[in-house]
Design an enzyme around this catalytic site. Structure first.
Site, mmCIF file in Angstrom:
data_model
loop_
_atom_site.group_PDB
_atom_site.id
_atom_site.type_symbol
_atom_site.label_atom_id
_atom_site.label_comp_id
_atom_site.label_asym_id
_atom_site.label_seq_id
_atom_site.Cartn_x
_atom_site.Cartn_y
_atom_site.Cartn_z
ATOM 1 N N ASN A 240 0.811 -1.226 0.000
ATOM 2 C CA ASN A 240 0.000 0.000 0.000
ATOM 3 C C ASN A 240 0.843 1.274 0.000
ATOM 4 O O ASN A 240 0.506 2.249 -0.678
ATOM 5 C CB ASN A 240 -1.000 -0.009 1.160
ATOM 6 C CG ASN A 240 -0.332 -0.110 2.512
ATOM 7 O OD1 ASN A 240 0.776 -0.611 2.653
ATOM 8 N ND2 ASN A 240 -1.028 0.358 3.540
ATOM 9 N N GLY A 315 2.023 -5.891 7.574
ATOM 10 C CA GLY A 315 1.116 -6.715 6.797
ATOM 11 C C GLY A 315 -0.059 -7.164 7.627
ATOM 12 O O GLY A 315 -0.447 -6.507 8.595
ATOM 13 N N SER A 316 -0.638 -8.288 7.272
ATOM 14 C CA SER A 316 -1.857 -8.761 7.923
ATOM 15 C C SER A 316 -1.562 -9.439 9.252
ATOM 16 O O SER A 316 -0.438 -9.877 9.523
ATOM 17 C CB SER A 316 -2.588 -9.735 7.003
ATOM 18 O OG SER A 316 -1.929 -10.989 7.002
ATOM 19 N N GLU A 337 3.724 -4.388 12.456
ATOM 20 C CA GLU A 337 2.653 -3.398 12.259
ATOM 21 C C GLU A 337 1.602 -4.104 11.422
ATOM 22 O O GLU A 337 1.793 -4.319 10.232
ATOM 23 C CB GLU A 337 3.184 -2.138 11.580
ATOM 24 C CG GLU A 337 2.196 -0.979 11.625
ATOM 25 C CD GLU A 337 1.285 -0.933 10.414
ATOM 26 O OE1 GLU A 337 0.107 -1.377 10.559
ATOM 27 O OE2 GLU A 337 1.725 -0.481 9.354
ATOM 28 N N GLU A 548 7.334 2.032 15.611
ATOM 29 C CA GLU A 548 8.160 2.611 14.564
ATOM 30 C C GLU A 548 8.077 4.127 14.643
ATOM 31 O O GLU A 548 7.192 4.683 15.288
ATOM 32 C CB GLU A 548 7.711 2.102 13.192
ATOM 33 C CG GLU A 548 7.775 0.574 13.079
ATOM 34 C CD GLU A 548 7.721 0.091 11.649
ATOM 35 O OE1 GLU A 548 8.694 0.332 10.919
ATOM 36 O OE2 GLU A 548 6.709 -0.518 11.285
#
Length: 569
Positions: A240, A315-316, A337, A548
């Site tokens: 994304n 990611g997921s 994340e 992060e």
């Protein structure tokens, strides 16, 4: 594209990537629809690693998958014969997008993979596919570079990173064009992402060194706590925001003294590989930053590699769990994340016009493909109708289309699997009585386009509300009691972001403090201050582990080391 044309393209890409080798055996093809769901760059969203059949993922929904697999067995002479026939296409071979390994730009030993433009559903270029030898070389190079890089002074590291940022800025427009073609977002947004990536590198550089902390000192002893780098960091990035996230992870890990191997999503490898060219021109020491490209099995192999000491994954949730399980075998550190199902709560005193504009942007930015996008909207019943009307107006004014077309505000969804997830969730909601106020159906023609869509008549228990749609479909839900709205917002396994909208900022802050999330806004959503001292970012509950950005992002890639000194024997 016809089956014959698609086979021609694969032959061209594969032949170029193998540098005129006439042996195609062992090459692995990666179609854009066959590697992962949503933002995953390791495995499908279901968490199941796909079986391999004739070099094609069994999880693929690409109707051309078997034809593409057979095309890999074409002879190299086929590519030479059809080059002229494809001159009308914007073709680039894998040779134009090399990987960065040990300071050198090079091709992948596992052939080449077509990269699909989601606005056309057609391959427009090829990316190199790294084999295990390439991956081992990249990790070995990072391991060799670690001792000298970790000991290099802070100012010297900053100088390298600033030069890297300058080189990224020089290529901003070309990288942005590439990003729009492979990801789908409008060119203006892509250009903003690339420039923000360069700025993020510079911002991290301005944070200052992680100085030792003296806990105690007297005439007999001194106790210090140091932050020490871990070694080789694997940065596995999503589709994304591929450039921004890769640059951010790399900058934080490098500045804290680690070395890095980046593995981008197979849906969007090219713009990240372009960062490798910028790093090579910037003169980063060999092995400090490496970028490899490939499918889900490459990400898995990188995470499992015995010389990787830290895995940073975006990611997921399903794949994040697998990364964590992989890390557990070697007690590797992880930064995860993961998914979000962000709730926004709109109070009855809200100013409709500015709030509706910001809420629409925060829910539909990047066609809803943002981890911290608003994905559930709880609106007080007193302002429900006027706010919904305002949102519908914003949705109807949106222009959906190819991101390279002037004036487009929303591009396509990135891939067929994500398109199927979004449309599937909407159809399920409609079957349960949902009312679609605008949008709701894809336009005719190619491309994974879907318009901004607003839905009412749903509540918890409907998948569109309970799950992360990661697309431009927003459920709007009325409430009468603020405590009930907070409880409903918190009744989710996710906890990435949330927001409260009100003309009373202090009241908003009190309510925001009750949301079980890693980051919460008042009268805003998604936005962050990345100038000066950027705040830490990460999720609560199943939305992630670690932080992060900012100083916390630097510390994330380090271990605490205590040194106790006795001044006298």
């Amino acid at each position: 594209m016809t089956g014959r044309g698609l086979a021609f393209l694969v032959a061209v890409c594969s032949a170029a990537a193998l540098l005129a080798s006439c042996t195609m055996s062992g090459a692995l093809l990666r179609t854009s629809a066959g590697n992962a769901l949503r933002r995953n760059s390791v495995a499908p969203r279901t968490g199941l690693l796909p079986r391999r059949i004739s070099g094609v993922s069994s999880a693929s929904r690409n109707p051309h998958s078997h034809r593409l697999s057979r095309s890999l067995r074409a002879r190299c002479s086929t590519a030479a014969a059809v080059t002229m026939e494809l001159t009308s296409d914007v073709l680039k071979t894998a040779e134009d997008y090399p990987m960065l390994i040990d300071g050198k730009l090079r091709q992948g030993s596992a052939g080449a993979s077509p990269v699909v433009n989601p606005a056309t559903e057609q391959p427009f270029a090829c990316a190199p596919s790294a084999g295990m030898d390439d991956l081992n070389d990249a990790v070995a190079a990072a391991k060799r570079a670690f001792p000298s890089w970790s000991k290099l002074g802070y100012d010297a590291k900053v100088a390298y990173l600033e030069k890297f940022a300058e080189e990224v800025k020089k290529d901003a427009e070309s990288i942005a064009t590439l990003l729009t073609k492979e990801q789908g977002k409008p060119f203006a947004s892509a250009l903003g992402e690339v420039k923000a990536s360069a700025d993020r590198i510079a911002t991290v550089s301005a944070l200052g060194p992680l100085e030792p902390e003296v806990l105690h000192e007297d005439e007999k002893t001194r106790t210090e706590v140091h932050r020490v780098p871990r070694g080789v960091v694997a940065a596995i990035t999503p589709w994304n925001f591929p450039v921004l996230i890769a640059a951010s992870k790399a900058a934080s890990a490098l500045l804290s003294g680690n070395t890095v191997v980046v593995k981008p999503s197979p849906f969007t490898p090219l713009s990240t590989l372009a960062l490798g060219k910028a790093a090579e021109r910037a003169g980063l020491p060999a092995g400090v930053l490496n970028i490899v490209a490939g499918g889900d099995e490459l990400g898995k192999a990188l995470a499992e590699h015995e010389d990787v000491r830290h895995i940073s994954f975006t990611g997921s949730v399903a794949t994040g769990k697998k990364v964590m399980a992989t890390a557990a075998a070697g007690l590797k550190r992880v930064t995860l994340e993961l998914g979000g199902n962000d709730a926004a709560i709109v109070l009855d005193d809200v100013d409709i016009e500015p709030a509706s504009r910001k809420i629409f942007q925060a829910s539909m930015a990047n066609t809803g493909q943002v981890c911290t996008a608003i994905k559930r909207l709880y609106v007080h019943e007193k302002v429900f109708d006027p706010l919904v009307d305002a949102l519908v107006t914003h949705a109807k004014n949106a222009r959906v289309g190819d991101g390279l077309t002037k004036g487009i505000t929303h591009g396509p969804l990135n891939n067929k699997m994500q398109y199927d997830i979004v449309t599937g969730l909407l159809e399920d909601a409609k079957e349960q009585g949902a009312k679609v106020l605008c949008g709701g159906s894809a336009p005719e023609g190619p491309g994974y386009f879907f318009p901004p869509t607003l839905v009412t008549g749903v509540k918890e228990g409907v998948r569109l509300v309970d799950e992360e749609q990661f697309g431009p479909v927003l459920p709007v839900i009325p409430f009468t009691d603020v405590d009930d709205a907070v409880a409903r917002a918190n009744a989710s396994p996710f906890g990435l972001g949330g927001s409260v909208w009100t003309t009373d900022p202090e009241k908003g802050a009190e309510i925001a403090s009750r949301l079980e999330t890693g980051v919460t806004w008042v009268n805003a959503h998604i936005t962050g201050d990345f100038a000066g001292k950027p705040p830490p970012f990460g999720g609560a509950k199943m939305s992630g582990i670690g932080r992060e950005h900012g100083r916390a992002g630097l510390e994330e890639y380090t271990d605490l080391k205590t040194i106790r000194v006795a001044k006298k024997l």
